[in-house]
Design an enzyme around this catalytic site. Structure first.
Site, PDB file in Angstrom:
ATOM      1  N   GLU A  59       1.157  -1.193   0.039  1.00 44.77           N
ATOM      2  CA  GLU A  59       0.525   0.149  -0.118  1.00 44.77           C
ATOM      3  C   GLU A  59       1.155   1.356  -0.125  1.00 44.77           C
ATOM      4  O   GLU A  59       0.579   2.322  -0.731  1.00 44.77           O
ATOM      5  CB  GLU A  59      -1.137  -0.057   1.242  1.00 44.77           C
ATOM      6  CG  GLU A  59      -2.123  -1.041   1.114  1.00 44.77           C
ATOM      7  CD  GLU A  59      -1.681  -2.585   1.785  1.00 44.77           C
ATOM      8  OE1 GLU A  59      -0.535  -2.538   1.860  1.00 44.77           O
ATOM      9  OE2 GLU A  59      -2.434  -3.548   2.060  1.00 44.77           O
TER      10      GLU A  59
ATOM     11  N   HIS B 102     -10.961  -5.431   9.589  1.00 42.82           N
ATOM     12  CA  HIS B 102     -11.417  -4.964   8.472  1.00 42.82           C
ATOM     13  C   HIS B 102     -12.428  -4.244   8.043  1.00 42.82           C
ATOM     14  O   HIS B 102     -13.454  -4.374   7.156  1.00 42.82           O
ATOM     15  CB  HIS B 102     -12.037  -6.329   7.623  1.00 42.82           C
ATOM     16  CG  HIS B 102     -10.695  -7.075   6.996  1.00 42.82           C
ATOM     17  ND1 HIS B 102      -9.765  -7.286   7.976  1.00 42.82           N
ATOM     18  CD2 HIS B 102     -10.319  -7.456   5.908  1.00 42.82           C
ATOM     19  CE1 HIS B 102      -9.060  -8.618   7.213  1.00 42.82           C
ATOM     20  NE2 HIS B 102      -8.796  -8.020   6.270  1.00 42.82           N
TER      21      HIS B 102
END
Lengths: 339, 325, 345
Positions: free
Chosen positions: A59, A128
């Site tokens: 990322e 998440h």
């Protein structure tokens, strides 16, 4: 009049802008096979490897690379699979992406769209399911958008792609498959504009993203009790359309802010602080903020359901604000913490 | 009672922690940043060189190591130096340390302290002047402390490093290093969630965080000369927060100015103002004003930097505004 | 690096028992998802096809050692001694789970077994494991910190920082990389290119940081036990970290987004005669299924008879069924528990 799903709106926006402007490219983990939620399905086949790029699980580097590409003439759209993973890219995003225009005295521009998928409701647990927009609302140089319906998913994503500044585009997973009427599929609303979805005179509910639908359902329930709630969908979180908000509060004199994100230090804090700074004399009652309790998102279905504010929480908050007897007799000890 | 600088008080607190508990271990020791006060911390190395681990430039790696070590019996204090570097370590702080206790239903704890120098230090420019405290306050599972006086620096470090079993962000500021104050060496560690009224007053409440504490006290002096009596409330710890003391003060004065050196939009001052507006609404005679940094990154040039720095005179102006003067 | 090892019949039986327990438990998890509405609402990951790796690693550890792992943790927890009841209960979010239901499938944490975190963020656990090793070293004990992670972790910066620090500071950590998409011809060593990592093979990276590294065939139970045994004992001796790459050929049921029981529940017949298995699994059963390979070896060497294996499997299936009933009958947490344990007292 077309009916469209939220995910289709997102995909359509990307397709249209990629057709229109060769500089638009898409990067992310698994974007070539559609991503985990199918939004980029078909793009690789249509636009080829030079414009749809699968990346490794990196990322920080994806953010940095896309920022660099944006500086050098591209208009990248990157996908962060779950917003929780944006933490891995914080330094690039906060220290570079958001600041380059300022640092360069306006010479540099970073036309980057960071699409993130966020929100609770799937039992995915603490890594998440977070809602992190408050952090980004606090970072100057970054725009933040959070559409609640398919039409805005389509129109606002196109607007974001055309914007010359970095935009964090928040897609709530719980909205993916909702269908909405799209009256004008070519419309591209300006960023920074809120929408009054439902007129009312007794109080203003200010909200965004998935919570919009809970707020509208709450307004329906309240209407049956002769209470008229105005519901504002912010759509853009940075910049905030405070003119629309303040205009409404001056008419109704009561404000309730609702978001799924943690209440403490959430967007509601900024909105409440701003409302009372500018419209203090119009307020007939204290404002309330509804948000998640100060806790990570639990995985267990029962706990997760209790954690996320919903229609019932909003109605209870309104009852508290207006000093009404609760309609339901069940006492939810969490409600106190959420509102 | 001894008068000492903030740096001296923090060094004292750290030494006391190292003395008291062999599990306390220091990862880096850059407490004084670039100021001349950094030499104040040499005393740590003189006495405890073997308890200090110097690291390569790997914030994500060494913060993660500190979290893992905290889960397994040590009590690490990490000196991240410039707060902007915390962004490199963000996932370990927010996704690991903060959720360790919750995710394990209380079976695993992570008693780690992350010390960082936040805010406008002077010519730090865009990437070295960050104030991330608001973002940390929004991450459930993290404690956030922000001392604004020497006694509080020492007292809070002793609490978070020795007594607390939770991960803590210790917000420090380069411009605090030289601030002098009285430290009572016999005082016990400062509990979390207890604010302090640093100056009594009757006309307005100034809630001030970290570097804004000395600025608020300076503002209160100036205001007193102009016939306005300002009360200064220092929360000292942002998470957990002592709302009661703040609301009690606002109930007394009816007017509030909230000060934090971070961007106003969704900053610490926003949360504090929202709380006062929600829970102290009926005690307010005027809207709450916030004093902070406008929503811009920090520019380099001194004139521009000073323009956006929330100084004492800006607090004075805000207090006069809420007092209708 | 791997010394010749010999394992007693008893030890081999134990390995098989653990492998079958993991296999049957993970099948049960898939059944939880497919046979019940909304029982497992989100994504989940199973360890089918990787059993030898976790069993081999955990067999080498002592009771005080630490284990860190990822979202694909069920097999590790069971191999480490986790009981089926609390493991399955945690996976479906019940109060009798190891974390009282708040972790779920991604986060089955069992501190009494030394399992302190299972991270849902790729790369999250590697620095933590190095941190536990740092703590061990500071405290001067002879514990070891072992971390399981997938090959994807080598795409994240956290890996490089943690390995570098572990190597510089000689931390007692065993890095176990379960590279689970390796073609069967490449499992025993040599280059293993991938399109997300520019290194020729994963161990080139750990070797670059001066960390002794070994590649082992993740489908070979005894080879894994030997490689892990050597790694753990080397680390416990104070030499610094070691990196083990366990090369695994993916179980075809793990090819899609969600695991799928191709051909239904596993049958021991397939292990002994792969051609009797479902078409999609035959190559895997023949060449890459650690359970099938080990069963065939044990039966061929006379260490166990076919009847022994079947009896063991029957006992395990019964235990799994009981644990599943226990989990399903366990209460869901009360809503207000969502606010507990945010901070330690």
């Amino acid at each position: 009049m077309t009916q469209m799903r939220y995910v289709d709106g997102l995909r359509r926006a990307i397709e249209l802008e990629m057709e229109r402007d060769q500089r638009v490219i898409v990067l992310g983990e698994d974007v070539g096979v559609g991503g985990p939620f199918g939004i980029t399905v078909g793009l690789l086949e249509r636009f080829g490897e030079r414009r749809v790029i699968n990346t490794p699980i990196s990322e920080d580097s994806i953010m940095g690379l896309a920022t660099g590409a944006a500086l050098a003439g591209k208009r990248p759209i990157i996908e962060i699979m779950f917003v929780d993973f944006i933490t891995l890219a914080m330094s690039q995003l906060v220290n570079h992406t958001a600041k380059l225009r300022f640092m360069s005295g306006g010479q540099l521009s970073v036309p980057l769209v960071i699409r993130v998928q966020q929100g609770a409701g799937g039992g995915w647990g603490a890594h998440h399911s977070q809602s992190l927009e408050a952090w980004f609302h606090h970072v100057p140089g970054l725009k933040v958008v959070a559409p609640s319906n398919a039409a805005d998913a389509l129109g606002l994503l196109r607007a974001a792609i055309r914007d010359d500044d970095p935009v964090l585009f928040i897609e709530h997973r719980g909205l993916h498959f909702r269908r909405d009427e799209v009256s004008d599929p070519d419309a591209i609303p300006a960023l920074g504009t809120a929408k009054i979805l439902r007129g009312g005179k007794d109080l203003t509910i200010i909200t965004y993203s998935k919570a919009v639908w809970d707020a509208l359902a709450a307004a329906d329930e309240l209407a049956a009790r002769d209470l008229s709630a105005e519901v504002i969908d912010l759509r853009s979180l940075s910049p905030l359309d405070m003119d629309t908000v303040l205009g409404s509060v001056r008419r109704t004199s009561r404000a309730l802010i609702v978001h799924e994100a943690v209440r403490q230090g959430g967007l509601g804090a900024e909105i409440a602080a701003h409302i009372q700074e500018t419209a203090f004399d119009w307020l007939d009652a204290p404002m309330h903020r509804v948000g998640a309790p100060f806790a990570p998102v639990p995985a267990s279905p029962v706990l997760e359901q209790a954690f996320v504010p919903d229609t019932r929480t909003i109605v209870a908050a309104v009852e508290q604000m207006l000093g009404l007897a609760p309609a339901s007799s069940t006492e939810d000890p969490l409600e106190r913490r959420r509102a | 009672m001894t008068e000492m600088t903030f740096a001296q008080a923090l060094a004292l607190g750290l030494t006391e922690c190292l003395d008291a508990d062999p599990r306390v271990t220091l990862i880096n020791s850059s407490y004084g940043g670039l100021t001349s006060y950094r030499t104040t911390f040499n005393v740590l190395r003189e006495k405890y060189a073997d308890r200090i681990t110097d690291t390569p430039i790997s914030e994500l790696g060494y913060c993660g190591i500190a979290v893992g070590a905290a889960m397994t019996g040590l009590r690490p204090i990490v000196a991240l130096s410039t707060a902007a570097f915390s962004f490199e370590a963000w996932p370990q702080i927010v996704n690991e340390a903060a959720v360790a206790c919750y995710g394990s239903a209380g079976q695993v704890t992570a008693p780690v302290v992350f010390h960082m120098l936040a805010g406008i230090r002077g010519a730090g420019a865009v990437q070295h002047s960050h104030a991330p405290q608001a973002m940390f306050c929004n991450a459930p599972g993290l404690q956030v402390v922000a001392p604004g006086s020497p006694a509080d620096a020492r007292g809070l470090m002793r609490t978070v490093a020795l007594r607390s079993n939770n991960p803590t962000i210790f917000i420090d500021h380069q411009r605090l290093q030289g601030i002098k104050g009285e430290v009572d060496e016999t005082a016990p560690p400062i509990p979390l969630g207890v604010a302090e009224v640093k100056r009594q007053g009757t006309d307005a409440t100034i809630v001030a965080v970290s570097i804004m504490v000395p600025r608020a006290l300076e503002a209160a002096q100036i205001l007193a000369q102009q016939g306005i009596s300002a009360e200064v409330v220092d929360p000292r710890t942002l998470v957990p927060l002592d709302k009661t003391t703040i609301l009690k003060s606002v109930a007394k004065t009816g007017r509030a100015v909230v000060c934090d050196e971070s961007q106003l939009t969704c900053g610490v001052a926003a949360e504090l103002a929202a709380i006062i507006a929600e829970e102290g609404f009926h005690t307010l005679k005027a809207p709450i004003r916030r004093v902070g940094i406008p929503n811009v990154p920090i520019p380099y040039h001194q004139a521009e930097e000073e323009f956006i720095t929330p100084t004492a005179d800006k607090i004075v102006a805000a207090v006069k505004a809420v007092c209708g003067r | 690096m791997t010394q010749p090892h010999s394992y007693s019949v008893e030890a081999k039986r134990k390995f098989l028992e653990q492998m079958l327990t993991i296999r049957r438990a993970e099948e049960q998890v898939i059944h939880f998802a497919t046979d019940h509405e909304d029982l497992i609402r989100g994504h989940f990951h199973v360890y089918i096809g990787q059993e030898a790796s976790g069993v081999g690693a955990c067999a080498a550890l002592g009771p005080d050692d630490y284990v860190f792992t990822t979202h694909r943790n069920h097999g590790h927890v069971i191999a480490r001694g986790g009981e089926l009841g609390p493991v399955l209960a945690e996976i479906i979010g019940r109060t009798t789970g190891y974390n009282k239901g708040r972790g779920g499938t991604f986060h089955v944490i069992a501190p009494h077994l030394g399992i302190l975190q299972t991270s849902g963020v790729v790369g999250g656990c590697v620095p933590l494991a190095a941190g536990a090793a740092f703590s061990i070293k500071k405290r001067g004990t002879r514990q070891v910190s072992l971390v399981f992670f997938g090959d994807g972790v080598l795409e994240e910066g956290a890996f490089y920082e943690a390995v570098n620090l572990a190597s510089l500071w000689k931390l007692p950590v065993v890095f176990v990389c379960e590279n689970n998409d390796v073609a069967r011809e490449r499992r025993k060593g040599g280059a293993s290119p991938s399109d997300s990592l520019a290194a020729r093979q994963l161990t080139d990276i750990s070797n670059a940081f001066s960390v002794p590294s070994v590649t082992a065939d993740g489908a070979d139970m005894l080879a894994m036990a030997a490689a892990m045994g050597d790694a753990v004992s080397k680390v416990r001796g104070g030499a610094g970290p070691v990196f083990v790459e366990s090369r695994i050929t993916r179980w075809p049921g793990n090819a899609g987004t969600f695991p799928a029981l191709l051909g239904g529940d596993y049958r021991l017949d397939w292990a002994l005669a792969p051609s009797s298995g479902p078409k999609e699994l035959q190559d895997w059963l023949q060449h890459s299924d650690p359970v099938a390979l080990f069963v065939r070896t044990l039966v061929a060497n006379g260490a166990m008879s076919k009847a022994d294996v079947e009896a063991m499997d029957a006992r395990i299936r019964k235990a799994v069924a009981e644990a599943a009933s226990f989990a399903l009958a366990s209460p869901a947490p009360k809503a207000e528990c969502a606010l507990e344990h945010i901070f330690a007292a």
